[in-house]
Structures are given as C-alpha cells and as structure tokens.
Write an enzyme that holds these catalytic residues in place. Structure first.
Site, PDB file in Angstrom:
ATOM      1  N   CYS A  60       0.840  -1.207   0.000  1.00  0.00           N
ATOM      2  CA  CYS A  60       0.000   0.000   0.000  1.00  0.00           C
ATOM      3  C   CYS A  60       0.876   1.257   0.000  1.00  0.00           C
ATOM      4  CB  CYS A  60      -0.920  -0.020   1.217  1.00  0.00           C
ATOM      5  SG  CYS A  60      -2.073   1.377   1.253  1.00  0.00           S
ATOM      6  N   CYS A  64       0.379   4.775   7.082  1.00  0.00           N
ATOM      7  CA  CYS A  64      -0.279   4.579   8.388  1.00  0.00           C
ATOM      8  C   CYS A  64       0.708   3.855   9.329  1.00  0.00           C
ATOM      9  CB  CYS A  64      -1.566   3.777   8.203  1.00  0.00           C
ATOM     10  SG  CYS A  64      -2.612   4.462   6.887  1.00  0.00           S
ATOM     11  N   CYS A  67       0.459   0.036  10.326  1.00  0.00           N
ATOM     12  CA  CYS A  67      -0.028  -0.974   9.373  1.00  0.00           C
ATOM     13  C   CYS A  67       1.071  -1.848   8.777  1.00  0.00           C
ATOM     14  CB  CYS A  67      -0.816  -0.284   8.264  1.00  0.00           C
ATOM     15  SG  CYS A  67      -1.662  -1.479   7.205  1.00  0.00           S
ATOM     16  N   CYS A 104     -16.406  -9.580   5.582  1.00  0.00           N
ATOM     17  CA  CYS A 104     -15.778  -8.279   5.345  1.00  0.00           C
ATOM     18  C   CYS A 104     -14.491  -8.453   4.545  1.00  0.00           C
ATOM     19  CB  CYS A 104     -15.509  -7.628   6.696  1.00  0.00           C
ATOM     20  SG  CYS A 104     -14.739  -6.020   6.545  1.00  0.00           S
ATOM     21  N   CYS A 135     -19.473  -6.579   3.535  1.00  0.00           N
ATOM     22  CA  CYS A 135     -18.765  -5.371   3.958  1.00  0.00           C
ATOM     23  C   CYS A 135     -17.456  -5.318   3.187  1.00  0.00           C
ATOM     24  CB  CYS A 135     -18.491  -5.440   5.463  1.00  0.00           C
ATOM     25  SG  CYS A 135     -17.501  -4.060   6.079  1.00  0.00           S
ATOM     26  N   CYS A 195     -19.533   1.543   8.730  1.00  0.00           N
ATOM     27  CA  CYS A 195     -18.769   0.877   9.792  1.00  0.00           C
ATOM     28  C   CYS A 195     -17.551   1.757  10.012  1.00  0.00           C
ATOM     29  CB  CYS A 195     -18.363  -0.525   9.323  1.00  0.00           C
ATOM     30  SG  CYS A 195     -17.214  -1.347  10.457  1.00  0.00           S
ATOM     31  N   ARG A 271     -17.935  -3.069  18.051  1.00  0.00           N
ATOM     32  CA  ARG A 271     -17.191  -4.315  17.792  1.00  0.00           C
ATOM     33  C   ARG A 271     -15.859  -4.330  18.519  1.00  0.00           C
ATOM     34  NH1 ARG A 271     -16.765  -4.531  12.330  1.00  0.00           N
ATOM     35  NH2 ARG A 271     -18.929  -5.192  12.361  1.00  0.00           N
TER      36      ARG A 271
HETATM   37  N1  SAM Z   1      -6.785   0.454   3.262  1.00  0.00           N
HETATM   38  C1  SAM Z   1      -8.053   0.610   3.870  1.00  0.00           C
HETATM   39  C2  SAM Z   1      -8.106   1.710   4.901  1.00  0.00           C
HETATM   40  O1  SAM Z   1      -7.056   2.158   5.352  1.00  0.00           O
HETATM   41  O2  SAM Z   1      -9.208   2.131   5.236  1.00  0.00           O
HETATM   42  C3  SAM Z   1      -8.613  -0.668   4.457  1.00  0.00           C
HETATM   43  C4  SAM Z   1      -7.744  -1.605   5.242  1.00  0.00           C
HETATM   44  S1  SAM Z   1      -7.090  -0.999   6.806  1.00  0.00           S
HETATM   45  C5  SAM Z   1      -6.012  -2.330   7.180  1.00  0.00           C
HETATM   46  C6  SAM Z   1      -8.490  -1.136   7.922  1.00  0.00           C
HETATM   47  C7  SAM Z   1      -8.293  -0.736   9.365  1.00  0.00           C
HETATM   48  O3  SAM Z   1      -7.592  -1.768  10.055  1.00  0.00           O
HETATM   49  C8  SAM Z   1      -7.497   0.512   9.678  1.00  0.00           C
HETATM   50  O4  SAM Z   1      -8.240   1.693   9.499  1.00  0.00           O
HETATM   51  C9  SAM Z   1      -7.153   0.299  11.136  1.00  0.00           C
HETATM   52  O5  SAM Z   1      -8.135   0.842  11.981  1.00  0.00           O
HETATM   53  C10 SAM Z   1      -7.129  -1.235  11.280  1.00  0.00           C
HETATM   54  N2  SAM Z   1      -5.750  -1.699  11.526  1.00  0.00           N
HETATM   55  C11 SAM Z   1      -4.796  -1.860  10.603  1.00  0.00           C
HETATM   56  N3  SAM Z   1      -3.638  -2.303  11.171  1.00  0.00           N
HETATM   57  C12 SAM Z   1      -3.879  -2.394  12.500  1.00  0.00           C
HETATM   58  C13 SAM Z   1      -3.077  -2.762  13.628  1.00  0.00           C
HETATM   59  N4  SAM Z   1      -1.804  -3.083  13.508  1.00  0.00           N
HETATM   60  N5  SAM Z   1      -3.651  -2.757  14.844  1.00  0.00           N
HETATM   61  C14 SAM Z   1      -4.960  -2.411  14.982  1.00  0.00           C
HETATM   62  N6  SAM Z   1      -5.749  -2.047  13.966  1.00  0.00           N
HETATM   63  C15 SAM Z   1      -5.232  -2.020  12.738  1.00  0.00           C
HETATM   64  C1  DTB Z   2     -11.244  -2.745  11.583  1.00  0.00           C
HETATM   65  O1  DTB Z   2     -11.569  -1.750  12.245  1.00  0.00           O
HETATM   66  N1  DTB Z   2     -10.408  -3.691  12.010  1.00  0.00           N
HETATM   67  C2  DTB Z   2     -10.194  -4.697  10.978  1.00  0.00           C
HETATM   68  C3  DTB Z   2     -11.191  -4.257   9.880  1.00  0.00           C
HETATM   69  N2  DTB Z   2     -11.689  -3.021  10.366  1.00  0.00           N
HETATM   70  C4  DTB Z   2     -10.785  -4.215   8.477  1.00  0.00           C
HETATM   71  C5  DTB Z   2      -8.778  -4.844  10.583  1.00  0.00           C
HETATM   72  C6  DTB Z   2      -7.857  -5.125  11.761  1.00  0.00           C
HETATM   73  C7  DTB Z   2      -6.492  -5.327  11.212  1.00  0.00           C
HETATM   74  C8  DTB Z   2      -5.516  -5.756  12.258  1.00  0.00           C
HETATM   75  C9  DTB Z   2      -4.152  -5.927  11.705  1.00  0.00           C
HETATM   76  C10 DTB Z   2      -4.041  -6.933  10.610  1.00  0.00           C
HETATM   77  O2  DTB Z   2      -4.528  -8.081  10.729  1.00  0.00           O
HETATM   78  O3  DTB Z   2      -3.385  -6.601   9.607  1.00  0.00           O
HETATM   79 FE1  SF4 Z   3      -2.863   1.227   3.405  1.00  0.00          FE
HETATM   80 FE2  SF4 Z   3      -2.765   0.031   5.781  1.00  0.00          FE
HETATM   81 FE3  SF4 Z   3      -3.164   2.651   5.635  1.00  0.00          FE
HETATM   82 FE4  SF4 Z   3      -5.117   0.982   4.836  1.00  0.00          FE
HETATM   83  S1  SF4 Z   3      -4.333   1.196   6.909  1.00  0.00           S
HETATM   84  S2  SF4 Z   3      -4.388   2.840   3.774  1.00  0.00           S
HETATM   85  S3  SF4 Z   3      -3.867  -0.689   3.994  1.00  0.00           S
HETATM   86  S4  SF4 Z   3      -1.303   1.550   4.972  1.00  0.00           S
END
Ligand code: SAM
Ligand code: DTB
Ligand code: SF4
Length: 337
Positions: A60, A64, A67, A104, A135, A195, A271
């Site tokens: 990506c 963030c 992530c 989802c 979702c 959501c 959730r």
């Molecule tokens: N790229 C899209 C976005 O950023 O909206 C969708 C996928 S992103 C992985 C979805 C959500 O997962 C993020 O907004 C964040 O709240 C959660 N998330 C991602 N990595 C995480 C982590 N290491 N710990 C907790 N929540 C995480």
């Molecule tokens: C949300 O709030 N939590 C989920 C879902 N929406 C997409 C993702 C959690 C991701 C946790 C880290 C991972 O597994 O990469």
């Molecule tokens: Fe990309 Fe992860 Fe940020 Fe979603 S949360 S925009 S997958 S870097």
C-alpha cells in the site's frame, strides 16, 4: 446532560469534554451506565459475528504508522495480488458454515481504481448471494464508486477515523482526517451502512481517545458499526518501534473505551476488534459487559492472528452468549440502526 437539548427532545452533542467526563467516572458507575444503555437497545447476550478476508494484501502507498501492509515499512509481509472471485467465495462459504453472518473484504489500497472496483463488485454480488451480509474496506472512494458498490449489493463500508483529529497527523501523513470524512459522506449518500471506528494504544492520551469517540458519535447519523481496535504491534512498523518499549495500554482503559462508545452510540453495534488474543478471556468478558456486541470471528484478521473459532465458541458458552442472527432485510434490532 444538556438541558436545552433534552427539552427539545434532541440527544445532546458529544464533545471531547463530555466524553472525557464519562471516562473519569468510577469504573463501577461507568459499567452500570454502559450496561443500562446496552440493555435498553439490544439483547445483552447476543453478539454479531463478522469474518474478515484480505482480498488484496500489502504494497500500500500510504504511511499509516500501525499498518503491516504499507509498502514503506519492512514488515516481512508478502504482497499478494487481488484474489480471484472463486477464492473469495470459497472463504465466504467457510465463514458462513462456521457461523459468521457478515463477510468483510479488505484491500490494501489508498483507494480502488475503477478497474479494481469491477472485480470487488463481483465479489460483493457472489458473497451476498450466499446469504451473508457484505462489507468491504478499500480506502478512499472517488465520486460514483460508492453507488457502484451499492448497486452490487454492498451492505456496509468500513472506513475508520482511526484516532482523534488532533493526533491523526502523528500517525498518518499521506491522507488526512478530512479525507476520511469525505469518503464516509459518500458512503452514507449512496445508502450504504457505515462501519467506522478506530485504534487505541498508539501512544495517544485519554484526551485523544475522548476526541475520537466524540468525533465518531457526532457523525450524523451515527455509524451502524463501530470497531474498536487495540493496536497490534507489528514488527517493522513505526508504532511498534515507538510503543513496543512502553508497557501495553492498561486493559481497563480499553474496557472504558468500549463503555464510553456504548453510552455515546447507544444504537450502534460496538465491535471488539483487533487485539482480542492479547486481551484474554477475562478482559473480553468485561468488554461484553461494557456493551461490546460484535466481534471479528475466525482465526485471521487481515494479516495478523485472531482467536480460533473454537476458543470463541468456548468463551461464548462460558459467558452464556450466543451469535446474533441476521434479521429480515439484513438489519437487526429494528428501529435501532
Ligand atoms: N486500506 C483501507 C483503509 O485504510 O481504510 C482498508 C484496510 S485498513 C487495514 C483497515 C483498518 O484496520 C485501519 O483503518 C485500522 O483501523 C485497522 N488496523 C490496521 N492495522 C492495525 C493494527 N496493527 N492494529 C490495529 N488495527 C489495525
Ligand atoms: C477494523 O476496524 N479492524 C479490521 C477491519 N476493520 C478491516 C482490521 C484489523 C487489522 C488488524 C491488523 C491486521 O490483521 O493486519
Ligand atoms: Fe494502506 Fe494500511 Fe493505511 Fe489501509 S491502513 S491505507 S492498507 S497503509
């Protein structure tokens, strides 16, 4: 409570100050309030089950700080192309057989290209045809994309505010809080359920947590689903480096956050999301008592682990909880959003 708003029959606005005052209540008082609100709006022993699948993993463009999927950090994650519709349908069937009611699908994009959206729309159509709620979480949407997803049968779009607006720039610099609000408005406008939640344990203050909850509760209408994630510290990400040395967030502060979300968003499904494995059974039980009534169910989140379905079934049995059935028309608790 704000007397003028009450007299006018309106819910008072949730400001960070008012939310912080909830956080500051004695724990027992906070839990009692949260449980009372929960019982007024929901069956207190029913929990909605959503299963996640990463349909496009890693690579990506965004930065963030939490992530695993950002191309900017070396997290050892292998990039994967967009899955075929048949692979997605196979996972969705398994999720349904295991008891999930919502499926989802997440993609590691800043936002989908129109060509990607055709493939995702097909996934949505096929998953919906299995009788599951659908979702997706695909990042920021451009004009017209939400309508295309709605036409394919999408029920929910996940797009988190992630943290309080004043802290946002310390976690993410490649897009802003205002961009998130813009996509949420498009989703709402298209008639898709929202959501929207956030992450706690990223080194933010309680004030920032109160700001996040106030900002979520001020979305109008409030989100139907509110995922509250505990930061999963993924090695290689900036936040794992920054927060890794610190003691983990006090689990009772996580429970307070759930309670405060329940009180401020009485009709939303709250959730208990990422971080459940680390929280353990006793803290999860407190979260359910605080008003959490949805979980991610299945052994994987997107790229990290989640409790095994068997372990969750045992926990439900111990606590007398049961999975919430999908109601007619795909909505639950008619009249409660
Ligand atoms: N790229 C899209 C976005 O950023 O909206 C969708 C996928 S992103 C992985 C979805 C959500 O997962 C993020 O907004 C964040 O709240 C959660 N998330 C991602 N990595 C995480 C982590 N290491 N710990 C907790 N929540 C995480
Ligand atoms: C949300 O709030 N939590 C989920 C879902 N929406 C997409 C993702 C959690 C991701 C946790 C880290 C991972 O597994 O990469
Ligand atoms: Fe990309 Fe992860 Fe940020 Fe979603 S949360 S925009 S997958 S870097």
């Amino acid at each position: 409570m704000n007397d003028i708003a009450l007299e006018a029959g309106l819910a008072p606005a949730w400001t960070p100050d008012r939310v912080e005052a909830l956080y500051a209540l004695p724990f027992g008082d906070l839990m009692f309030r949260a449980q009372s609100v929960h019982r007024a709006h929901f069956d207190p022993n029913a929990v909605q089950l959503s299963t996640l699948l990463s349909v496009k993993t890693g690579g990506c463009s965004e930065d963030c700080g939490y992530c695993s999927q950002s191309a900017r950090y070396d997290t050892g994650l292998e990039r994967e192309r967009l899955l075929d519709v048949a692979e997605v349908v196979q996972s969705a069937r398994a999720a349904k057989a295991s008891g999930a009611t919502r499926f989802c699908m997440g993609a590691a994009w800043r936002g989908p290209k129109d060509r990607d959206l055709d493939a995702v729309a097909e996934m949505v159509r096929e998953v919906k045809a299995l009788g599951l709620e659908t979702c997706v979480t695909l990042g920021m949407l451009k004009a017209g994309q939400a309508e295309r997803l709605k036409a394919a049968g999408l029920d929910y779009y996940n797009h988190n505010l992630d943290t309080g607006s004043e802290f946002y720039g310390q976690v993410i610099t490649t897009h802003g809080h205002a961009d998130r609000l813009d996509t949420l408005a498009q989703v709402r406008q298209a008639g898709i359920h929202v959501c929207c939640g956030g992450i706690i344990g990223m080194g933010e203050t309680r004030r920032v947590r109160a700001q996040l909850i106030a900002e979520l509760a001020s979305l109008d209408p409030q989100p139907e689903s509110v995922p509250i994630n505990m930061l999963v510290k993924v090695p290689g990400t900036p936040l794992a480096a920054q927060c890794g040395q610190d003691a983990d967030l006090d689990p009772l502060e996580f429970v307070r956050t759930i309670a405060v979300a329940r009180i401020t968003m009485p009709r939303s499904h709250v959730r208990l999301s990422a971080g459940r494995r680390e929280l353990g059974e006793a803290v999860q039980a407190l979260c359910f008592l605080a008003g959490a009534n949805s979980i991610f169910y299945g052994e994987r989140l997107l790229t990290t682990g989640n409790p095994e379905a068997d372990a969750d079934r045992r926990l439900f049995e111990k606590l007398g909880l049961r999975p919430e059935p999908v109601q007619e028309g795909g909505r639950r608790c008619a009249g409660h959003g």
